[in-house]
Design a protein around this motif. Sequence first.
Motif, PDB file in Angstrom:
ATOM      1  N   ASP A  55       0.851  -1.196   0.000  1.00  0.00           N
ATOM      2  CA  ASP A  55       0.000   0.000   0.000  1.00  0.00           C
ATOM      3  C   ASP A  55       0.883   1.241   0.000  1.00  0.00           C
ATOM      4  N   GLY A  56       1.133   1.769  -1.198  1.00  0.00           N
ATOM      5  CA  GLY A  56       2.008   2.935  -1.313  1.00  0.00           C
ATOM      6  C   GLY A  56       1.319   4.264  -1.064  1.00  0.00           C
ATOM      7  N   GLY A  57      -0.006   4.254  -0.935  1.00  0.00           N
ATOM      8  CA  GLY A  57      -0.728   5.510  -0.747  1.00  0.00           C
ATOM      9  C   GLY A  57      -0.853   6.274  -2.050  1.00  0.00           C
ATOM     10  N   VAL A  58      -1.044   7.584  -1.967  1.00  0.00           N
ATOM     11  CA  VAL A  58      -1.161   8.398  -3.176  1.00  0.00           C
ATOM     12  C   VAL A  58       0.219   8.561  -3.820  1.00  0.00           C
ATOM     13  N   VAL A  59       0.208   8.979  -5.093  1.00  0.00           N
ATOM     14  CA  VAL A  59       1.448   9.099  -5.855  1.00  0.00           C
ATOM     15  C   VAL A  59       1.609  10.536  -6.329  1.00  0.00           C
ATOM     16  N   GLY A  60       2.830  11.061  -6.246  1.00  0.00           N
ATOM     17  CA  GLY A  60       3.100  12.423  -6.665  1.00  0.00           C
ATOM     18  C   GLY A  60       2.762  12.657  -8.124  1.00  0.00           C
ATOM     19  N   SER A  61       2.147  13.800  -8.417  1.00  0.00           N
ATOM     20  CA  SER A  61       1.688  14.089  -9.776  1.00  0.00           C
ATOM     21  C   SER A  61       2.836  14.373 -10.736  1.00  0.00           C
ATOM     22  N   GLU A  62       3.990  14.793 -10.225  1.00  0.00           N
ATOM     23  CA  GLU A  62       5.135  15.116 -11.079  1.00  0.00           C
ATOM     24  C   GLU A  62       6.243  14.076 -11.013  1.00  0.00           C
ATOM     25  N   THR A  63       6.656  13.707  -9.815  1.00  0.00           N
ATOM     26  CA  THR A  63       7.807  12.824  -9.649  1.00  0.00           C
ATOM     27  C   THR A  63       7.427  11.351  -9.550  1.00  0.00           C
ATOM     28  N   GLY A  64       6.151  11.065  -9.278  1.00  0.00           N
ATOM     29  CA  GLY A  64       5.731   9.685  -9.108  1.00  0.00           C
ATOM     30  C   GLY A  64       6.135   9.099  -7.773  1.00  0.00           C
ATOM     31  N   VAL A  65       6.574   9.953  -6.835  1.00  0.00           N
ATOM     32  CA  VAL A  65       6.981   9.486  -5.514  1.00  0.00           C
ATOM     33  C   VAL A  65       5.796   8.872  -4.778  1.00  0.00           C
ATOM     34  N   LYS A  66       6.071   7.821  -4.017  1.00  0.00           N
ATOM     35  CA  LYS A  66       5.019   7.182  -3.229  1.00  0.00           C
ATOM     36  C   LYS A  66       4.844   7.915  -1.902  1.00  0.00           C
ATOM     37  N   GLU A  67       3.607   8.102  -1.529  1.00  0.00           N
ATOM     38  CA  GLU A  67       3.309   8.725  -0.240  1.00  0.00           C
ATOM     39  C   GLU A  67       3.987   7.985   0.904  1.00  0.00           C
ATOM     40  N   SER A  68       3.985   6.657   0.842  1.00  0.00           N
ATOM     41  CA  SER A  68       4.538   5.854   1.929  1.00  0.00           C
ATOM     42  C   SER A  68       6.005   6.175   2.191  1.00  0.00           C
ATOM     43  N   ASP A  69       6.765   6.489   1.133  1.00  0.00           N
ATOM     44  CA  ASP A  69       8.184   6.808   1.296  1.00  0.00           C
ATOM     45  C   ASP A  69       8.379   8.146   1.999  1.00  0.00           C
ATOM     46  N   ILE A  70       7.588   9.134   1.620  1.00  0.00           N
ATOM     47  CA  ILE A  70       7.689  10.444   2.278  1.00  0.00           C
ATOM     48  C   ILE A  70       7.244  10.327   3.733  1.00  0.00           C
ATOM     49  N   ASN A  71       6.179   9.572   3.967  1.00  0.00           N
ATOM     50  CA  ASN A  71       5.708   9.378   5.347  1.00  0.00           C
ATOM     51  C   ASN A  71       6.824   8.838   6.233  1.00  0.00           C
ATOM     52  N   LEU A  72       7.553   7.858   5.718  1.00  0.00           N
ATOM     53  CA  LEU A  72       8.618   7.240   6.502  1.00  0.00           C
ATOM     54  C   LEU A  72       9.762   8.214   6.758  1.00  0.00           C
ATOM     55  N   GLY A  73      10.101   9.019   5.756  1.00  0.00           N
ATOM     56  CA  GLY A  73      11.157  10.007   5.940  1.00  0.00           C
ATOM     57  C   GLY A  73      10.806  11.029   7.007  1.00  0.00           C
TER      58      GLY A  73
END
Length: 229
Positions: A55-73
């Motif tokens: 479950d990666g959550g939402v995805v960035g509209s420009e970079t395609g970053v996963k929400e889950s990765d930013i949450n962890l950072g």
Amino acid sequence: MKLIVTKKRAVLAIAAIILAVAVIITLSVILPHTVSAVAPNGKTVVIDVGHGGADGGVVGSETGVKESDINLGVAKSLRHFLREAGYSVIMTREKDVDLATDGQDFKKSDMQARKKIIEDASPDIMVSIHQNFYPLRSVHGAQVFYAATSEVSKGYAERMQEVLNATLSCDRAAKSGDYYVLTATSCPALLVECGFLSNAEEERKLVTPEYQREVAYSVYTGINAILTE
């Protein structure tokens, strides 16, 4: 005579090296138990790190970053700031994994596992870290949610929102939300949407470790204000 002086200098140099090594070894044993120790303040915070794994959550509209990765950072930086202030900190996850059990309904199993971690910890507050997404791309800013059934959580959310507005240049209001992680726990609980991955400018900031630390410090400031005022 020169030979004697040279030998004396060599002996002194070797002695100095041995002494330096001894000091380093001694400090390596002593310092972790003294200088780096932070006196506990008796308060416990659970950081629920939203999404993860399948479950990666939402995805960035420009970079395609996963929400889950930013949450962890953001969560890891938040844990650091809290521990430095003497808080006991528990995270629902510390790497890119979900908490679901094989053979069970994925989302239900994951959320129930998070609830168990929170309830077992009996924290003074639980803060769930997330990123937002909205069709109107101009919408931006951090926002705090709380369970409508908890007056304590409402007061905490309003205080947290005040801090985020002041430190992250936002202008939003705390709102009630029907999120399982808020409604299923008995402790005061907040869900912090740190920003919008649908907003290009905010996404570009959120993918950087520097801004993640800035957001984490703002959330830490809010928690500290809530639990010490």
